[in-house]
Motif scaffolding. Structure first.
Motif, PDB file in Angstrom:
ATOM      1  N   MET A   1       1.142  -9.378  15.798  1.00 43.70           N
ATOM      2  CA  MET A   1       0.873  -8.301  14.727  1.00 43.70           C
ATOM      3  C   MET A   1       1.723  -8.291  13.452  1.00 43.70           C
ATOM      4  SD  MET A   1      -1.279  -6.008  14.059  1.00 43.70           S
ATOM      5  CE  MET A   1      -1.388  -4.523  12.928  1.00 43.70           C
ATOM      6  N   LEU A   2       3.239  -8.489  13.746  1.00 41.97           N
ATOM      7  CA  LEU A   2       3.886  -8.471  12.650  1.00 41.97           C
ATOM      8  C   LEU A   2       3.828  -9.899  11.864  1.00 41.97           C
ATOM      9  CD1 LEU A   2       7.252  -6.943  14.352  1.00 41.97           C
ATOM     10  CD2 LEU A   2       5.847  -6.170  12.767  1.00 41.97           C
ATOM     11  N   LEU A   3       3.493 -10.795  12.658  1.00 44.31           N
ATOM     12  CA  LEU A   3       3.167 -12.200  11.933  1.00 44.31           C
ATOM     13  C   LEU A   3       1.873 -12.025  10.857  1.00 44.31           C
ATOM     14  CD1 LEU A   3       3.882 -15.087  11.481  1.00 44.31           C
ATOM     15  CD2 LEU A   3       2.495 -15.631  13.288  1.00 44.31           C
ATOM     16  N   PHE A   4       0.873 -11.371  11.512  1.00 43.21           N
ATOM     17  CA  PHE A   4      -0.219 -10.981  10.651  1.00 43.21           C
ATOM     18  C   PHE A   4       0.308 -10.071   9.251  1.00 43.21           C
ATOM     19  CE2 PHE A   4      -3.506  -8.086   9.535  1.00 43.21           C
ATOM     20  CZ  PHE A   4      -4.637  -8.893   8.722  1.00 43.21           C
ATOM     21  N   THR A   5       1.440  -9.019   9.734  1.00 41.88           N
ATOM     22  CA  THR A   5       1.770  -8.195   8.526  1.00 41.88           C
ATOM     23  C   THR A   5       2.604  -9.030   7.617  1.00 41.88           C
ATOM     24  OG1 THR A   5       1.837  -6.238  10.011  1.00 41.88           O
ATOM     25  CG2 THR A   5       3.003  -6.015   7.942  1.00 41.88           C
ATOM     26  N   LEU A   6       3.221 -10.037   7.965  1.00 43.58           N
ATOM     27  CA  LEU A   6       3.913 -10.931   7.051  1.00 43.58           C
ATOM     28  C   LEU A   6       3.063 -11.740   6.284  1.00 43.58           C
ATOM     29  CD1 LEU A   6       6.641 -11.976   5.828  1.00 43.58           C
ATOM     30  CD2 LEU A   6       6.486 -13.766   7.842  1.00 43.58           C
ATOM     31  N   TYR A   7       1.781 -12.257   6.872  1.00 44.33           N
ATOM     32  CA  TYR A   7       0.937 -12.999   5.993  1.00 44.33           C
ATOM     33  C   TYR A   7       0.260 -12.131   4.819  1.00 44.33           C
ATOM     34  CZ  TYR A   7       1.675 -16.868   9.257  1.00 44.33           C
ATOM     35  OH  TYR A   7       1.878 -18.068   9.987  1.00 44.33           O
ATOM     36  N   PHE A   8      -0.113 -11.130   5.483  1.00 44.60           N
ATOM     37  CA  PHE A   8      -0.646 -10.022   4.629  1.00 44.60           C
ATOM     38  C   PHE A   8       0.179  -9.538   3.500  1.00 44.60           C
ATOM     39  CE2 PHE A   8      -3.072  -5.566   4.286  1.00 44.60           C
ATOM     40  CZ  PHE A   8      -3.874  -6.137   3.256  1.00 44.60           C
ATOM     41  N   PHE A   9       1.380  -9.430   3.647  1.00 43.60           N
ATOM     42  CA  PHE A   9       2.538  -9.043   2.628  1.00 43.60           C
ATOM     43  C   PHE A   9       2.683 -10.245   1.576  1.00 43.60           C
ATOM     44  CE2 PHE A   9       6.967  -9.081   1.323  1.00 43.60           C
ATOM     45  CZ  PHE A   9       6.877  -8.035   0.622  1.00 43.60           C
ATOM     46  N   ILE A  10       2.508 -11.443   2.035  1.00 42.05           N
ATOM     47  CA  ILE A  10       2.695 -12.664   1.351  1.00 42.05           C
ATOM     48  C   ILE A  10       1.444 -12.591   0.194  1.00 42.05           C
ATOM     49  CG2 ILE A  10       2.533 -15.161   1.097  1.00 42.05           C
ATOM     50  CD1 ILE A  10       4.089 -15.098   3.723  1.00 42.05           C
ATOM     51  N   VAL A  11       0.219 -12.198   0.598  1.00 41.73           N
ATOM     52  CA  VAL A  11      -0.835 -12.256  -0.193  1.00 41.73           C
ATOM     53  C   VAL A  11      -0.678 -11.111  -1.178  1.00 41.73           C
ATOM     54  CG1 VAL A  11      -3.202 -11.665  -0.255  1.00 41.73           C
ATOM     55  CG2 VAL A  11      -2.448 -13.258   1.717  1.00 41.73           C
ATOM     56  N   VAL A  12      -0.219  -9.880  -0.736  1.00 38.14           N
ATOM     57  CA  VAL A  12      -0.103  -8.886  -1.717  1.00 38.14           C
ATOM     58  C   VAL A  12       0.695  -9.287  -2.594  1.00 38.14           C
ATOM     59  CG1 VAL A  12       0.864  -6.603  -1.758  1.00 38.14           C
ATOM     60  CG2 VAL A  12      -0.515  -6.949   0.132  1.00 38.14           C
ATOM     61  N   VAL A  13       1.921  -9.772  -2.554  1.00 37.00           N
ATOM     62  CA  VAL A  13       3.105 -10.189  -3.608  1.00 37.00           C
ATOM     63  C   VAL A  13       2.426 -11.196  -4.303  1.00 37.00           C
ATOM     64  CG1 VAL A  13       5.018 -11.632  -3.924  1.00 37.00           C
ATOM     65  CG2 VAL A  13       5.034  -9.699  -1.938  1.00 37.00           C
ATOM     66  N   ALA A  14       1.756 -12.228  -3.829  1.00 38.86           N
ATOM     67  CA  ALA A  14       0.802 -13.139  -4.630  1.00 38.86           C
ATOM     68  C   ALA A  14       0.055 -12.515  -5.736  1.00 38.86           C
ATOM     69  CB  ALA A  14       0.250 -13.966  -3.621  1.00 38.86           C
ATOM     70  N   ILE A  15      -0.846 -11.526  -4.986  1.00 43.31           N
ATOM     71  CA  ILE A  15      -1.737 -10.877  -6.250  1.00 43.31           C
ATOM     72  C   ILE A  15      -0.816 -10.085  -7.104  1.00 43.31           C
ATOM     73  CG2 ILE A  15      -3.511  -9.051  -6.224  1.00 43.31           C
ATOM     74  CD1 ILE A  15      -4.283  -9.734  -3.558  1.00 43.31           C
ATOM     75  N   GLN A  16       0.135  -9.476  -6.713  1.00 41.02           N
ATOM     76  CA  GLN A  16       0.941  -8.820  -7.697  1.00 41.02           C
ATOM     77  C   GLN A  16       1.441  -9.738  -8.763  1.00 41.02           C
ATOM     78  OE1 GLN A  16       2.841  -5.120  -7.817  1.00 41.02           O
ATOM     79  NE2 GLN A  16       0.591  -5.048  -7.855  1.00 41.02           N
ATOM     80  N   LEU A  17       2.110 -10.810  -8.445  1.00 37.32           N
ATOM     81  CA  LEU A  17       2.636 -11.776  -9.283  1.00 37.32           C
ATOM     82  C   LEU A  17       1.607 -12.365 -10.251  1.00 37.32           C
ATOM     83  CD1 LEU A  17       5.071 -13.930  -6.916  1.00 37.32           C
ATOM     84  CD2 LEU A  17       5.566 -11.978  -8.817  1.00 37.32           C
ATOM     85  N   ILE A  18       0.360 -12.542  -9.762  1.00 41.32           N
ATOM     86  CA  ILE A  18      -0.641 -12.853 -10.813  1.00 41.32           C
ATOM     87  C   ILE A  18      -1.055 -11.742 -11.697  1.00 41.32           C
ATOM     88  CG2 ILE A  18      -3.181 -13.287 -10.652  1.00 41.32           C
ATOM     89  CD1 ILE A  18      -3.368 -14.584  -7.881  1.00 41.32           C
ATOM     90  N   TYR A  19      -1.018 -10.670 -11.488  1.00 39.89           N
ATOM     91  CA  TYR A  19      -1.022  -9.619 -12.364  1.00 39.89           C
ATOM     92  C   TYR A  19       0.235  -9.847 -13.412  1.00 39.89           C
ATOM     93  CZ  TYR A  19      -4.902  -6.816 -10.532  1.00 39.89           C
ATOM     94  OH  TYR A  19      -6.200  -6.403 -10.212  1.00 39.89           O
ATOM     95  N   TYR A  20       1.195  -9.853 -13.076  1.00 39.98           N
ATOM     96  CA  TYR A  20       2.303  -9.639 -13.920  1.00 39.98           C
ATOM     97  C   TYR A  20       2.454 -10.865 -14.695  1.00 39.98           C
ATOM     98  CZ  TYR A  20       4.041  -5.181 -12.333  1.00 39.98           C
ATOM     99  OH  TYR A  20       4.199  -3.710 -12.042  1.00 39.98           O
ATOM    100  N   LEU A  21       2.496 -12.102 -14.273  1.00 35.84           N
ATOM    101  CA  LEU A  21       2.822 -13.444 -14.861  1.00 35.84           C
ATOM    102  C   LEU A  21       1.612 -14.080 -15.404  1.00 35.84           C
ATOM    103  CD1 LEU A  21       4.938 -15.103 -11.981  1.00 35.84           C
ATOM    104  CD2 LEU A  21       5.721 -13.737 -14.070  1.00 35.84           C
TER     105      LEU A  21
END
Length: 368
Positions: free
Chosen positions: A1-21
């Motif tokens: 479950m925590l591993l899935f959460t980490l992957y999900f977190f990486i996707v969220v960070v990637a989307i945020q970086l797309i917005y900002y960069l």
């Protein structure tokens, strides 16, 4: 479950970086604008309802603009205070001021769009520049700066409406940061060819844009949105540009209580549900990833799961956002709010969540 959460977190960070960069960086790193004065005639339009005190202070600032050919259309929307009398005195005092008196209309009672429509129809100039009655221009070159961005193709100009600084007020920093972030969003999307909103405190467009779509008729039943819903409807990649030179800024007095600001933001947020589908999705995705970034980071750090990776992602995300927002804040003269950025962002995220929930259960109060 925590591993899935980490992957999900990486996707969220990637989307945020797309917005900002990829999106917000378009404005953050944009070159300074050149303001080449245009020889066009401008109608400055001010719609007021019970704004007697502000009218006394701010109308003279509009009348003292250093511009070769402009008129001021003062619209009194059935005020119950002394706004109308004050406007009448200014009309006598300044030759380029004309007054539009709006009486209560049963079909459009309390609808600012009806009052603005009468003012726009009364305007004699081809280009319209809007400012709220509780706002004032930063300089005498406000009209010159905003109108300088018009071209044969660019018939809509989005400006920046800032709030005054209040010393030793954390609420003021929250208000100004939120206003700055909103401007960064609509400026950036406009620069990449997807304009979606503007603000009535500082907005300009050619009169023909208004009449080409029959004005506010498609959303006249919605009390708010004389600015953002109209721009959402008519703005395109070809006809829209932005203006962010300091001379073009307008300023307003900010709310001094959290309750007052919260009520104001409820009105603004309620209007966004009427945007085009793409605009609603991109705005919702940006907010959702902000919320998920804070939530998932907290969960992962609480369990100390792959904490080195998590902290690295958090640090990289904050570094990128700080750089992009920092350059943007410099352009908009809001650098001081960046010292509080991480804290203000968290406060804003959960305030917006509260606003969304509140708007589900009750309707916000609009123009009275």
């Amino acid at each position: 479950m925590l591993l899935f959460t980490l992957y999900f977190f990486i996707v969220v960070v990637a989307i945020q970086l797309i917005y900002y960069l990829l999106v917000f960086a378009k404005f953050a790193f944009a070159k300074a604008q050149k303001s080449t004065p245009k020889k066009i005639s401008v109608s400055v339009i001010v719609c007021a309802k019970n704004e007697a005190e502000n009218a006394i202070r701010f109308v003279p600032l509009l009348a003292e603009q250093d511009y070769h050919d402009y008129e001021i259309i003062l619209i009194d929307d059935a005020s119950s205070d002394h706004t109308l009398e004050i406007f009448e005195e200014f009309e006598k005092q300044y030759s380029n001021i004309r007054l539009v008196k709006v009486k209560n209309n049963e079909a459009f009672w309390g609808n600012k769009k009806y009052a603005l429509t009468l003012g726009i129809k009364a305007a004699k100039k081809d280009y319209l520049l809007f400012i709220d009655a509780d706002c004032y221009p930063f300089s005498k070159d406000w009209i010159t700066s905003m109108s300088s961005q018009f071209t044969m193709q660019k018939t809509i100009v989005l400006g920046y409406g800032a709030y005054e600084k209040v010393a030793n007020s954390f609420l003021n920093k929250i208000i100004r940061f939120e206003t700055m972030l909103t401007a960064i969003q609509y400026f950036s999307w406009a620069k990449i060819g997807q304009p979606y909103m503007g603000i009535g405190r500082n907005l300009a467009y050619k009169k023909e844009e208004f009449f080409n779509v029959n004005g506010f008729i498609s959303h006249i039943q919605i009390r708010s949105g004389d600015d953002d819903l109209f721009i959402n409807q008519v703005a395109t990649k070809k006809n829209t540009t932005i203006c962010f030179s300091p001379e073009s800024f307008t300023y307003s007095e900010p709310k001094t209580t959290f309750k007052g600001w919260f009520t104001q933001k409820r009105r603004h947020v309620s209007t966004a549900q009427h945007y085009k589908t793409f605009d609603k999705i991109q705005l919702a995705l940006f907010y959702l990833t902000q919320l998920l970034f804070i939530t998932l980071a907290t969960v992962l750090l609480a369990f100390q799961f792959q904490w080195i990776i998590v902290l690295s992602l958090i640090g990289f995300r904050y570094l990128c956002t700080w750089i992009v927002l920092g350059f943007s804040a410099g352009k908009l003269k809001e650098k001081d709010v960046m010292y509080w950025f991480p804290i203000i962002e968290i406060v804003l995220i959960f305030t917006q969540l509260n606003i969304f929930i509140s708007n589900i259960f009750s309707k916000p109060v609009h123009w009275k």
